[in-house]
Design a protein around this motif. Structure first.
Motif, PDB file in Angstrom:
ATOM      1  N   GLN A  44       0.819  -1.208   0.000  1.00 11.66           N
ATOM      2  CA  GLN A  44       0.000   0.000   0.000  1.00 11.66           C
ATOM      3  C   GLN A  44       0.856   1.263   0.000  1.00 11.66           C
ATOM      4  N   LEU A  45       1.932   1.258   0.761  1.00 16.02           N
ATOM      5  CA  LEU A  45       2.782   2.450   0.802  1.00 16.02           C
ATOM      6  C   LEU A  45       3.576   2.628  -0.494  1.00 16.02           C
ATOM      7  N   SER A  46       3.907   1.542  -1.168  1.00 10.63           N
ATOM      8  CA  SER A  46       4.574   1.677  -2.463  1.00 10.63           C
ATOM      9  C   SER A  46       3.650   2.319  -3.479  1.00 10.63           C
ATOM     10  N   ILE A  47       2.361   2.005  -3.410  1.00  8.16           N
ATOM     11  CA  ILE A  47       1.387   2.661  -4.286  1.00  8.16           C
ATOM     12  C   ILE A  47       1.241   4.129  -3.914  1.00  8.16           C
ATOM     13  N   LEU A  48       1.228   4.408  -2.601  1.00  7.78           N
ATOM     14  CA  LEU A  48       1.102   5.788  -2.146  1.00  7.78           C
ATOM     15  C   LEU A  48       2.277   6.640  -2.608  1.00  7.78           C
ATOM     16  N   GLN A  49       3.473   6.057  -2.700  1.00 13.39           N
ATOM     17  CA  GLN A  49       4.645   6.821  -3.126  1.00 13.39           C
ATOM     18  C   GLN A  49       4.509   7.318  -4.560  1.00 13.39           C
ATOM     19  N   GLY A  50       3.869   6.547  -5.416  1.00 12.52           N
ATOM     20  CA  GLY A  50       3.772   6.947  -6.815  1.00 12.52           C
ATOM     21  C   GLY A  50       2.683   7.954  -7.094  1.00 12.52           C
ATOM     22  N   LEU A  51       1.666   8.026  -6.245  1.00 13.68           N
ATOM     23  CA  LEU A  51       0.546   8.924  -6.519  1.00 13.68           C
ATOM     24  C   LEU A  51       0.935  10.401  -6.503  1.00 13.68           C
ATOM     25  N   PRO A  52       1.641  10.911  -5.471  1.00  9.28           N
ATOM     26  CA  PRO A  52       2.000  12.331  -5.494  1.00  9.28           C
ATOM     27  C   PRO A  52       2.917  12.704  -6.658  1.00  9.28           C
ATOM     28  N   VAL A  53       3.860  11.821  -6.984  1.00 12.03           N
ATOM     29  CA  VAL A  53       4.775  12.104  -8.092  1.00 12.03           C
ATOM     30  C   VAL A  53       4.004  12.155  -9.408  1.00 12.03           C
ATOM     31  N   ALA A  54       3.081  11.198  -9.594  1.00 11.44           N
ATOM     32  CA  ALA A  54       2.271  11.204 -10.813  1.00 11.44           C
ATOM     33  C   ALA A  54       1.403  12.453 -10.883  1.00 11.44           C
ATOM     34  N   LEU A  55       0.849  12.878  -9.745  1.00 13.17           N
ATOM     35  CA  LEU A  55       0.025  14.081  -9.714  1.00 13.17           C
ATOM     36  C   LEU A  55       0.831  15.316 -10.093  1.00 13.17           C
ATOM     37  N   LEU A  56       2.039  15.433  -9.544  1.00 12.37           N
ATOM     38  CA  LEU A  56       2.876  16.598  -9.850  1.00 12.37           C
ATOM     39  C   LEU A  56       3.287  16.612 -11.324  1.00 12.37           C
ATOM     40  N   MET A  57       3.612  15.450 -11.880  1.00 14.95           N
ATOM     41  CA  MET A  57       3.996  15.396 -13.282  1.00 14.95           C
ATOM     42  C   MET A  57       2.827  15.755 -14.186  1.00 14.95           C
ATOM     43  N   ILE A  58       1.619  15.305 -13.838  1.00 14.97           N
ATOM     44  CA  ILE A  58       0.434  15.653 -14.633  1.00 14.97           C
ATOM     45  C   ILE A  58       0.183  17.153 -14.589  1.00 14.97           C
ATOM     46  N   VAL A  59       0.319  17.733 -13.405  1.00 18.04           N
ATOM     47  CA  VAL A  59       0.107  19.174 -13.271  1.00 18.04           C
ATOM     48  C   VAL A  59       1.148  19.953 -14.064  1.00 18.04           C
ATOM     49  N   ASN A  60       2.402  19.496 -14.026  1.00 21.24           N
ATOM     50  CA  ASN A  60       3.470  20.212 -14.732  1.00 21.24           C
ATOM     51  C   ASN A  60       3.357  20.090 -16.248  1.00 21.24           C
ATOM     52  N   LEU A  61       2.944  18.921 -16.726  1.00 18.22           N
ATOM     53  CA  LEU A  61       2.907  18.679 -18.165  1.00 18.22           C
ATOM     54  C   LEU A  61       1.581  19.062 -18.810  1.00 18.22           C
ATOM     55  N   SER A  62       0.556  19.316 -18.019  1.00 19.26           N
ATOM     56  CA  SER A  62      -0.744  19.676 -18.570  1.00 19.26           C
ATOM     57  C   SER A  62      -0.866  21.190 -18.679  1.00 19.26           C
ATOM     58  N   ASP A  63      -2.001  21.621 -19.181  1.00 20.78           N
ATOM     59  CA  ASP A  63      -2.258  23.056 -19.358  1.00 20.78           C
ATOM     60  C   ASP A  63      -3.023  23.652 -18.178  1.00 20.78           C
ATOM     61  N   ILE A  64      -2.973  22.979 -17.035  1.00 24.34           N
ATOM     62  CA  ILE A  64      -3.675  23.502 -15.859  1.00 24.34           C
ATOM     63  C   ILE A  64      -2.976  24.774 -15.369  1.00 24.34           C
ATOM     64  N   LYS A  65      -3.723  25.842 -15.263  1.00 27.93           N
ATOM     65  CA  LYS A  65      -3.179  27.116 -14.811  1.00 27.93           C
ATOM     66  C   LYS A  65      -3.219  27.178 -13.285  1.00 27.93           C
ATOM     67  N   LEU A  66      -2.068  27.453 -12.690  1.00 31.38           N
ATOM     68  CA  LEU A  66      -1.965  27.530 -11.234  1.00 31.38           C
ATOM     69  C   LEU A  66      -1.685  28.963 -10.793  1.00 31.38           C
ATOM     70  N   ASP A  67      -2.279  29.922 -11.525  1.00 33.20           N
ATOM     71  CA  ASP A  67      -2.018  31.332 -11.221  1.00 33.20           C
ATOM     72  C   ASP A  67      -2.737  31.802  -9.970  1.00 33.20           C
ATOM     73  N   SER A  68      -3.851  31.168  -9.629  1.00 35.21           N
ATOM     74  CA  SER A  68      -4.623  31.606  -8.472  1.00 35.21           C
ATOM     75  C   SER A  68      -3.876  31.299  -7.178  1.00 35.21           C
ATOM     76  N   PRO A  69      -3.848  32.265  -6.241  1.00 37.82           N
ATOM     77  CA  PRO A  69      -3.182  32.000  -4.952  1.00 37.82           C
ATOM     78  C   PRO A  69      -3.800  30.854  -4.170  1.00 37.82           C
ATOM     79  N   THR A  70      -5.031  30.490  -4.498  1.00 35.00           N
ATOM     80  CA  THR A  70      -5.700  29.406  -3.775  1.00 35.00           C
ATOM     81  C   THR A  70      -4.959  28.083  -3.945  1.00 35.00           C
ATOM     82  N   TRP A  71      -4.308  27.887  -5.098  1.00 38.41           N
ATOM     83  CA  TRP A  71      -3.584  26.647  -5.330  1.00 38.41           C
ATOM     84  C   TRP A  71      -2.450  26.468  -4.323  1.00 38.41           C
ATOM     85  N   GLN A  72      -1.886  27.568  -3.853  1.00 39.47           N
ATOM     86  CA  GLN A  72      -0.775  27.470  -2.913  1.00 39.47           C
ATOM     87  C   GLN A  72      -1.221  27.027  -1.523  1.00 39.47           C
TER      88      GLN A  72
END
Length: 397
Positions: free
Chosen positions: A313-341
């Motif tokens: 279970q923890l090995s699966i948990l390790q990959g989820l945040p990294v996959a989420l960050l890569m999707i956010v970085n490579l996609s066109d999702i705009k993170l300009d709003s201060p709420t994202w921080q």
């Protein structure tokens, strides 16, 4: 009893010392932490430096078949980056399989067609599956394109036609990016993901051992019989696991900072602008996230059926945040709003990216976002304390 009294009580101090000793005496956890924090960044930086050196210093071997029919073309290819071999004949496929990166074939009709102002064909053979194929065709097209443009202008001028007639406008590309902004685009993606991966990996083994491991060894029963509250037990375990996870991320940050000196960043127009103040700020911003990672991993390991189930279970948990960050970085999702921080993980990723490029961050947003992360840590501690009071916990294995 108040929270302050719980923290500074003699029983809690003894429990915290016991947890810290067990975590830092676990050789397996320390080997995993050192292996990831030292070897993984070094491999990434070393492979990057080696690949850049190979690309920048390796000459391309070019075979020119029929260079006697067009000596001007063969002469244009001479220069840095190319090793030219003139051949009278040869089969392009066999030459590519032998030692050449590209083969330029010029037919016998080239000279006659050229003088008759026709457009003779020349053939460029490459192996698209090789590493040097794409780079070779790009460099050859640039060299021959320059010569082609020069000859075209000479032909037009000889007939009294201004070359500008065929070029109604001139497009000039001007890059307004700075070395710092290019560093944000490259280092700002790689470094935060690596540091967060270090948190996850370094905290995984001690989280499993201090929860599912103690349950299988039946030592958690003895711990629950002591005059300690569930919150005290969870807090002590979280602090101990956080210490090794946070230390691992700081070690990764130090290794990356020292390794950047080996990369020719200036040659590719990238600047590493993070100073001592930025590195200290990055370390402090990682601490709330390290606490959240530790408590989530402990809760997940507590609810697992066995030690092996917790590892899965923890090995699966390790990959989820990294996959989420890569999707956010490579996609066109705009993170300009201060709420994202204010969102854990995404906020830390944005702050680390800006600090790595030497940019300023909003101190107020960083404080509020860290408080949100710490609030989630407190909520998870309460959930873990309630889990320890259930009889089903001891029978989970």
């Amino acid at each position: 009893m108040s929270i302050v009294d719980n923290i500074f009580s003699q029983q809690f101090r003894a429990l915290a010392i016991k947890e810290f000793r067990e975590v830092w005496r676990d050789r397996r956890a320390l080997m995993i932490a050192l292996g990831f924090t030292l070897l993984f960044p070094a491999i990434m930086i070393g492979s990057g430096a080696l690949s850049f050196k190979v690309v920048s210093e390796t000459n391309l071997n070019i075979a020119v078949i029929g260079s006697d029919y067009a000596p001007l073309l063969e002469k244009q290819l001479h220069g840095s980056g190319f090793q030219i071999d003139q051949l009278r004949e040869g089969i392009p496929r066999e030459l590519l399989e032998d030692k050449y990166d590209a083969v330029l074939q010029i037919g016998k009709e080239f000279e006659s067609d050229y003088h008759r102002l026709l457009s003779p064909k020349i053939y460029l053979y490459i192996d698209g599956s090789s590493k040097s194929g794409g780079r070779g065709i790009q460099l050859i097209q640039e060299r021959l394109g320059t010569l082609q443009k020069t000859i075209m202008q000479q032909r037009l001028s000889a007939r009294g036609i201004a070359p500008q007639i065929l070029a109604p406008w001139q497009l000039q590309v001007r890059d307004v990016s700075t070395p710092s902004s290019r560093g944000l685009a490259i280092l700002g993606i790689m470094v935060p993901v690596l540091l967060i991966m270090a948190l996850m990996v370094c905290s995984s083994a001690p989280s499993i051992d201090t929860s599912a491991g103690e349950r299988e060894r039946m030592s958690i029963e003895t711990l629950l019989q002591q005059p300690l509250t569930g919150r005290q037990i969870i807090v002590a375990k979280v602090l101990a696991v956080t210490s090794i996870g946070w230390s691992g991320s700081l070690l990764s940050l130090a290794v990356l900072t020292l390794s950047f000196a080996l990369l020719p960043l200036a040659e590719i127009g990238v600047q590493f602008s993070a100073g001592i103040i930025e590195l200290v700020a990055m370390s402090l911003l990682l601490l709330p996230l390290a606490l959240l990672v530790a408590v989530l991993q402990i809760l997940l390991a507590l609810r697992s059926q066995s030690f092996k189930d917790a590892q899965i279970q923890l090995s699966i948990l390790q990959g989820l945040p990294v996959a989420l960050l890569m999707i956010v970085n490579l996609s066109d999702i705009k993170l300009d709003s201060p709420t994202w921080q204010l969102i854990p993980l995404i906020g830390q990723q944005q702050w680390l990216s800006l600090l790595m490029a030497g940019e300023a961050i909003s101190v107020s947003l960083a404080l509020v976002g860290s408080l949100v992360t710490l609030s989630l840590v407190g909520l998870c501690i309460l959930v873990g304390a309630r889990a320890l009071s259930r009889e089903s916990l001891l029978g989970a294995n």
